[in-house]
Scaffold this active site. Structure first.
Site, PDB file in Angstrom:
ATOM      1  CB  ALA A 129     -12.256  11.052  -8.857  1.00 10.66           C
ATOM      2  N   PRO A 130      -9.829   9.345 -10.224  1.00  8.16           N
ATOM      3  CG  PRO A 130      -8.759   7.262 -10.382  1.00  8.16           C
ATOM      4  CD  PRO A 130      -9.586   8.246 -11.189  1.00  8.16           C
ATOM      5  N   GLY A 159      -4.985  10.150 -10.583  1.00  5.96           N
ATOM      6  CA  GLY A 159      -3.712   9.804 -11.218  1.00  5.96           C
ATOM      7  C   GLY A 159      -3.087  10.985 -11.932  1.00  5.96           C
ATOM      8  CE  LYS A 160      -5.704  11.393 -17.742  1.00 11.95           C
ATOM      9  NZ  LYS A 160      -6.499  10.305 -17.126  1.00 11.95           N
ATOM     10  CG  ASP A 200     -22.056  19.600 -12.632  1.00  9.79           C
ATOM     11  OD1 ASP A 200     -21.124  19.697 -13.463  1.00  9.79           O
ATOM     12  OD2 ASP A 200     -23.236  19.375 -12.978  1.00  9.79           O
ATOM     13  CG  ASP A 256      -9.490  12.295 -17.796  1.00 11.28           C
ATOM     14  OD1 ASP A 256      -9.925  11.872 -18.886  1.00 11.28           O
ATOM     15  OD2 ASP A 256      -8.896  11.577 -16.977  1.00 11.28           O
ATOM     16  CB  CYS A 286      -9.939   6.557 -21.581  1.00  4.99           C
ATOM     17  SG  CYS A 286     -11.374   6.450 -20.497  1.00  4.99           S
TER      18      CYS A 286
END
Length: 436
Positions: free
Chosen positions: A256-257, A259-260, A303, A322, A375
């Site tokens: 989520a959300p 994009g990748k 999870d 991510d 990030c």
């Protein structure tokens, strides 16, 4: 009674600063939606700006208030932050900023405080230079960063820390990802130009365009049809780095959300892609984003570290992790991070990152690749995390990452905020070696 943009901004700030809500969550409240559409840009600017400069505004406000306001009046304190932000960083004329902020006091149902708010803001105007000079004696106010994070950035990036802080306090450009199944960046750039929207290509990221001026997505040609998405160029690198091939079995953990997830499917046809996330509501956003792109994935709420709850035993050839992180590389887009994040969070996040890496490594096919991404700009979550993992798992090989972007680390590659216009991001590509 409908609130004004300024009164609503004060309530939003109160939810973030004293309620612990993210700015994204706070801006989804009904009271925000009730503000007139013409006032929405002002409302958002007041919220983002007041949080971006929170430390400096706090240092000034401390001097202006003889004593802290009572807990029941924290909405007034937040309104004063809104007023100071306007006087310091907006182009609103001083008298208009003061008058409109004072009017907002009644909207909060606290007419008794009109004189207080008026007096504080007018005193600031009279003593502006002296108050700012005193505030800026503190590094936290001067750089608008909390002390703990300022110290971590200084230690991690001794030659770059000032540039990092400066970039983190700027407005990020609106960056687009062109669906290369439907168009090219150059062709879409021409479509934008025909609509009067200027955009630049991003070196080294074939799918990316950076708009000169942010616009609503409804103004982007083909947005509803999935021709284009909004995504920072640094985040777009993931699909290229993972190097999926048609037909591969791929896992997007912590998807989520989405994009990748969407970019992986755009980039490579016929993937068997599983999108995993621990939040059902956030995973719903992945599904919604994929529907717009006219793509699909197998979605699982679970999870990622609890393999027994979701893994069928079939190994993946590619994994994107991510990982949950401090998000210190995207502060320019999410300034509330500086208010909400705590120093103690970093150690907790490191443990979670290590847990997910260890678990997901078991699901990777020998010869397969795992892309570890955050990030964050903190080495503890990035190169140090990967170094520790490689030391523990002898079958993990770190593959070199080449590109015009970022800087080479001992393990992986790091982009700092603002470099090539990108968000701060870290990538490390791990290959699972065949055991003899």
């Amino acid at each position: 009674m409908l609130l004004s943009a300024r009164a609503t901004a004060a309530r939003v700030l109160q939810h973030v600063i004293y309620g612990g809500d993210s700015l994204t969550e706070a801006l989804q409240q009904p009271l925000v939606q009730a503000v007139a559409a013409t006032e929405q840009p002002l409302l958002r600017d007041l919220c983002f700006g007041s949080l971006r400069w929170h430390e400096r505004l706090s240092a000034v406000l401390t001097q202006l208030l003889a004593k802290p306001l009572k807990p029941a009046d924290k909405d007034l304190e937040c309104l004063l932050r809104v007023g100071l932000y306007q006087l310091l960083y907006q182009r609103t004329p001083d008298h208009a900023a003061v008058n409109e902020t004072v009017k907002a006091v009644k909207k909060l149902g606290k007419g008794w405080a009109e004189k207080l708010v008026n007096g504080v803001l007018r005193r600031f105007l009279r003593e502006r230079e002296a108050l700012l000079s005193a505030a800026d004696q503190q590094e936290t106010a001067l750089y608008a960063f909390p002390a703990w994070l300022l110290a971590r950035v200084q230690v991690a990036w001794p030659a770059d820390w000032q540039a990092i802080l400066q970039a983190s306090n700027t407005h990020a450009a609106m960056t687009l990802r062109v669906n290369q199944r439907q168009s090219t960046a150059l062709d879409y750039q021409a479509q934008l130009a025909a609509q009067g929207l200027a955009a630049d290509t991003v070196a080294g990221v074939a799918s990316a365009l950076s708009l000169h001026k942010a616009v609503g997505v409804e103004l982007l040609p083909g947005f509803a049809q999935g021709v284009v998405s909004v995504q920072d160029a640094a985040a777009q690198l993931a699909a290229f780095l993972l190097d999926c091939q048609p037909g591969m079995r791929v896992l997007d953990a912590c998807a989520a959300p989405g994009g990748k997830t969407g970019h992986l499917l755009e980039h490579t046809a016929e993937l068997q892609l599983t999108a995993l996330d621990s939040s059902a509501s956030r995973l719903l956003r992945v599904t919604e984003n994929l529907q717009r792109l006219q793509l699909c994935a197998h979605s699982i709420v679970a999870d990622a570290g609890e393999l027994a709850s979701w893994w069928d035993g079939q190994a993946f050839e590619r994994i994107l992790l991510d990982a949950p992180c401090s998000a210190t590389g995207v502060i320019r887009r999410h300034p509330d991070i500086k208010v909400l994040r705590r120093d103690a969070d970093i150690g907790v996040l490191q443990q979670e990152q290590a847990r997910l890496l260890r678990a997901l490594w078991q699901t990777l096919k020998p010869g397969g690749r795992l892309l570890y991404a955050t990030c964050s700009i903190l080495p503890e979550e990035n190169s140090q995390q990967v170094a520790a993992f490689v030391a523990e798992y002898p079958d993990a090989q770190v593959l070199p990452l080449m590109g015009l972007w970022g800087r080479d680390m001992d393990f992986g590659r790091q982009i700092l905020p603002g470099e090539m216009g990108m968000d701060g991001f870290y990538y490390a590509l791990l290959r699972k070696q065949h055991q003899e």
